[in-house]
Motif scaffolding. Sequence first.
Motif, PDB file in Angstrom:
ATOM      1  N   LEU B  12      17.577  15.970 -65.100  1.00 58.81           N
ATOM      2  CA  LEU B  12      17.029  17.045 -64.270  1.00 58.81           C
ATOM      3  C   LEU B  12      16.457  16.491 -62.966  1.00 58.81           C
ATOM      4  O   LEU B  12      16.662  17.065 -61.893  1.00 58.81           O
ATOM      5  N   ALA B  13      15.754  15.359 -63.058  1.00 59.49           N
ATOM      6  CA  ALA B  13      15.138  14.768 -61.857  1.00 59.49           C
ATOM      7  C   ALA B  13      16.205  14.441 -60.811  1.00 59.49           C
ATOM      8  O   ALA B  13      15.980  14.622 -59.609  1.00 59.49           O
ATOM      9  N   ASP B  14      17.363  13.975 -61.275  1.00 63.52           N
ATOM     10  CA  ASP B  14      18.449  13.660 -60.333  1.00 63.52           C
ATOM     11  C   ASP B  14      19.016  14.936 -59.713  1.00 63.52           C
ATOM     12  O   ASP B  14      19.329  14.971 -58.527  1.00 63.52           O
ATOM     13  N   ALA B  15      19.153  15.981 -60.525  1.00 60.82           N
ATOM     14  CA  ALA B  15      19.641  17.260 -60.000  1.00 60.82           C
ATOM     15  C   ALA B  15      18.694  17.772 -58.921  1.00 60.82           C
ATOM     16  O   ALA B  15      19.131  18.240 -57.864  1.00 60.82           O
ATOM     17  N   GLU B  16      17.397  17.666 -59.175  1.00 61.64           N
ATOM     18  CA  GLU B  16      16.383  18.103 -58.195  1.00 61.64           C
ATOM     19  C   GLU B  16      16.538  17.339 -56.882  1.00 61.64           C
ATOM     20  O   GLU B  16      16.502  17.922 -55.807  1.00 61.64           O
ATOM     21  N   LYS B  17      16.706  16.023 -56.994  1.00 62.17           N
ATOM     22  CA  LYS B  17      16.825  15.186 -55.798  1.00 62.17           C
ATOM     23  C   LYS B  17      18.066  15.557 -54.984  1.00 62.17           C
ATOM     24  O   LYS B  17      18.010  15.683 -53.773  1.00 62.17           O
ATOM     25  N   ILE B  18      19.188  15.727 -55.684  1.00 54.04           N
ATOM     26  CA  ILE B  18      20.447  15.995 -54.972  1.00 54.04           C
ATOM     27  C   ILE B  18      20.388  17.352 -54.265  1.00 54.04           C
ATOM     28  O   ILE B  18      20.723  17.468 -53.093  1.00 54.04           O
ATOM     29  N   ILE B  19      19.923  18.376 -54.980  1.00 54.65           N
ATOM     30  CA  ILE B  19      19.921  19.724 -54.390  1.00 54.65           C
ATOM     31  C   ILE B  19      18.910  19.796 -53.246  1.00 54.65           C
ATOM     32  O   ILE B  19      19.125  20.511 -52.267  1.00 54.65           O
ATOM     33  N   ALA B  20      17.828  19.020 -53.328  1.00 51.57           N
ATOM     34  CA  ALA B  20      16.820  19.022 -52.245  1.00 51.57           C
ATOM     35  C   ALA B  20      17.414  18.468 -50.957  1.00 51.57           C
ATOM     36  O   ALA B  20      17.038  18.865 -49.860  1.00 51.57           O
ATOM     37  N   LYS B  21      18.334  17.527 -51.100  1.00 51.33           N
ATOM     38  CA  LYS B  21      18.918  16.865 -49.923  1.00 51.33           C
ATOM     39  C   LYS B  21      19.991  17.711 -49.233  1.00 51.33           C
ATOM     40  O   LYS B  21      20.297  17.504 -48.074  1.00 51.33           O
ATOM     41  N   GLN B  22      20.603  18.638 -49.998  1.00 48.33           N
ATOM     42  CA  GLN B  22      21.775  19.347 -49.467  1.00 48.33           C
ATOM     43  C   GLN B  22      21.406  20.771 -49.049  1.00 48.33           C
ATOM     44  O   GLN B  22      21.202  21.632 -49.899  1.00 48.33           O
ATOM     45  N   LYS B  23      21.382  21.007 -47.759  1.00 51.01           N
ATOM     46  CA  LYS B  23      20.998  22.313 -47.239  1.00 51.01           C
ATOM     47  C   LYS B  23      21.961  23.408 -47.685  1.00 51.01           C
ATOM     48  O   LYS B  23      21.566  24.531 -47.982  1.00 51.01           O
ATOM     49  N   GLU B  24      23.245  23.069 -47.726  1.00 53.00           N
ATOM     50  CA  GLU B  24      24.265  24.056 -48.074  1.00 53.00           C
ATOM     51  C   GLU B  24      24.771  23.846 -49.497  1.00 53.00           C
ATOM     52  O   GLU B  24      25.884  24.255 -49.830  1.00 53.00           O
ATOM     53  N   GLY B  25      23.971  23.194 -50.316  1.00 49.61           N
ATOM     54  CA  GLY B  25      24.400  22.924 -51.688  1.00 49.61           C
ATOM     55  C   GLY B  25      24.089  24.078 -52.616  1.00 49.61           C
ATOM     56  O   GLY B  25      23.215  24.898 -52.345  1.00 49.61           O
ATOM     57  N   VAL B  26      24.840  24.156 -53.718  1.00 47.82           N
ATOM     58  CA  VAL B  26      24.542  25.169 -54.741  1.00 47.82           C
ATOM     59  C   VAL B  26      24.480  24.502 -56.111  1.00 47.82           C
ATOM     60  O   VAL B  26      25.097  23.465 -56.346  1.00 47.82           O
ATOM     61  N   ALA B  43      32.018  32.167 -50.900  1.00 49.75           N
ATOM     62  CA  ALA B  43      31.003  31.119 -50.822  1.00 49.75           C
ATOM     63  C   ALA B  43      31.727  29.818 -50.507  1.00 49.75           C
ATOM     64  O   ALA B  43      32.841  29.600 -50.983  1.00 49.75           O
ATOM     65  N   ALA B  44      31.115  29.001 -49.655  1.00 52.24           N
ATOM     66  CA  ALA B  44      31.726  27.725 -49.294  1.00 52.24           C
ATOM     67  C   ALA B  44      30.637  26.665 -49.162  1.00 52.24           C
ATOM     68  O   ALA B  44      30.306  26.205 -48.070  1.00 52.24           O
ATOM     69  N   PRO B  45      30.057  26.276 -50.302  1.00 58.66           N
ATOM     70  CA  PRO B  45      28.960  25.298 -50.250  1.00 58.66           C
ATOM     71  C   PRO B  45      29.453  23.902 -49.870  1.00 58.66           C
ATOM     72  O   PRO B  45      30.620  23.578 -50.081  1.00 58.66           O
ATOM     73  N   SER B  46      28.545  23.107 -49.304  1.00 57.90           N
ATOM     74  CA  SER B  46      28.900  21.724 -48.946  1.00 57.90           C
ATOM     75  C   SER B  46      28.918  20.852 -50.193  1.00 57.90           C
ATOM     76  O   SER B  46      29.672  19.890 -50.283  1.00 57.90           O
ATOM     77  N   ASP B  47      28.051  21.218 -51.142  1.00 56.24           N
ATOM     78  CA  ASP B  47      27.899  20.421 -52.356  1.00 56.24           C
ATOM     79  C   ASP B  47      27.741  21.332 -53.565  1.00 56.24           C
ATOM     80  O   ASP B  47      27.084  22.361 -53.463  1.00 56.24           O
ATOM     81  N   VAL B  48      28.337  20.935 -54.674  1.00 54.93           N
ATOM     82  CA  VAL B  48      28.127  21.657 -55.933  1.00 54.93           C
ATOM     83  C   VAL B  48      27.443  20.691 -56.896  1.00 54.93           C
ATOM     84  O   VAL B  48      27.941  19.589 -57.149  1.00 54.93           O
ATOM     85  N   VAL B  49      26.268  21.111 -57.378  1.00 55.90           N
ATOM     86  CA  VAL B  49      25.536  20.297 -58.348  1.00 55.90           C
ATOM     87  C   VAL B  49      25.723  20.928 -59.719  1.00 55.90           C
ATOM     88  O   VAL B  49      25.149  21.976 -60.025  1.00 55.90           O
ATOM     89  N   ASP B  50      26.581  20.318 -60.525  1.00 56.52           N
ATOM     90  CA  ASP B  50      26.951  20.852 -61.837  1.00 56.52           C
ATOM     91  C   ASP B  50      25.868  20.465 -62.858  1.00 56.52           C
ATOM     92  O   ASP B  50      25.636  19.276 -63.103  1.00 56.52           O
ATOM     93  N   LEU B  51      25.228  21.476 -63.433  1.00 53.94           N
ATOM     94  CA  LEU B  51      24.122  21.205 -64.362  1.00 53.94           C
ATOM     95  C   LEU B  51      24.599  20.973 -65.799  1.00 53.94           C
ATOM     96  O   LEU B  51      23.789  20.736 -66.690  1.00 53.94           O
ATOM     97  N   SER B  52      25.922  21.064 -66.012  1.00 53.71           N
ATOM     98  CA  SER B  52      26.410  20.970 -67.395  1.00 53.71           C
ATOM     99  C   SER B  52      26.256  19.565 -67.978  1.00 53.71           C
ATOM    100  O   SER B  52      26.325  19.385 -69.193  1.00 53.71           O
TER     101      SER B  52
END
Lengths: 154, 263
Positions: B12-26, B43-52
Amino acid sequence: MPIVTMNVNGKDVSGDVEGRTLLVEFLRENLSLTGTHVGCDTSQCGACVVHVDGKAVKSCSTLALSAEGAKVTTIEGVARNGELHPMQAAFKANHGLQCGFCTPGMVMAGLDIVKRRGKKLKEETIRAELEGNICRCTGYHNIVKSIQDGASKM
Amino acid sequence: MENFDYHRPAKLADAEKIIAKQKEGVLMSGGMTLLPTMKQGLAAPSDVVDLSGLGNVGIKVMKTKVTIKAGTTHAEVAKSGDLKKAIPALAVLAGEIGDPHVRHKGTLGGSIANNDPAADYPAALMALDATIITNKRAIAADKFFKGLFETSLRRGEIVTAVDFPIPEKAGYAKFANPASRYAIVGVFVANHGKAVRVGVTGAGPGVFRQKAMERVLAKDFSADAVAGIATKVDDLNEDMHASAEYRAHLVGVMAKRALKAAK
């Protein structure tokens, strides 16, 4: 370009993909496993159903990269030693297809139904379980019969 | 679909870090709504953070509440023996979402974070007076859902679990769109003893409580009690599938069915 590695039909495979590459694209284009079809591309028709780690999913709504390390089974991995799987044979015997486009998804869905609901399947159970698979030829009647028959012979 | 950078953190901590850095991330959970939306170019995000990859899966039944972790799939909720005993209506609801293949991937957390106006879970969370747990705080369902695809989640906030108080009785009934299986109208009723709550999905721009029904059901928790209780047509949805008047009528019909099914 990211590299994805997974086991498809018992074989370890890997390939270059993009973030946006769908599992169905990886199967069809990288691996030339064209038995898995793209019907609607809106996640409704189920022609693209494959098993990922033992569960039926729509490969047109699954990212290839999310299947990293997974065990994937496609329609090409169902027959054994050149003999049709009983579920495939049942579709042939019961005229469970006309154009055949939806059939790979139907067979993979049928196998998933047996896994979850057992080999003795009621017609109404099969009809409810086929919610995510669309056929535009048969009116489903013979598909339901095929799955019932195939399940009983597994 | 536009290309993006894909991330699948294991923590979870890594997911938090990645999504915080990406303005257009989902954030993505099962992807059962997000991926079709992206394929349509909506939708056309710059980054997809997969929580699975977090493995945040599980159902825990306690004395007065059930906690379901956000990454639990609809299939897992539908087949849980413990949940079927504690809140059977919730298992029924999960088993009616989409189709079997969608239920193998779609999750509780993804469904509520997306807050589709026709999704099933929001009705249950409202009626059961659930609490949404995120990586930052706990949010009551009444404060969580904000109308069409909006929630009180802040940027980068991640739903981790939902707490459901165990009611005396609850029931769910929906009139499903025959193609998509989304609710044209879905009604979840829950009798908490002191209070009754009725959550309605599909009918309006977002899930809402039918408070006129709640008042009469507090005295008499039966299908007969809601006969003649109207739902205001003004704010309801209208589309090719159903007019606002028809949806208002269906709220009454689905409420009766939910009450009859309540266990």
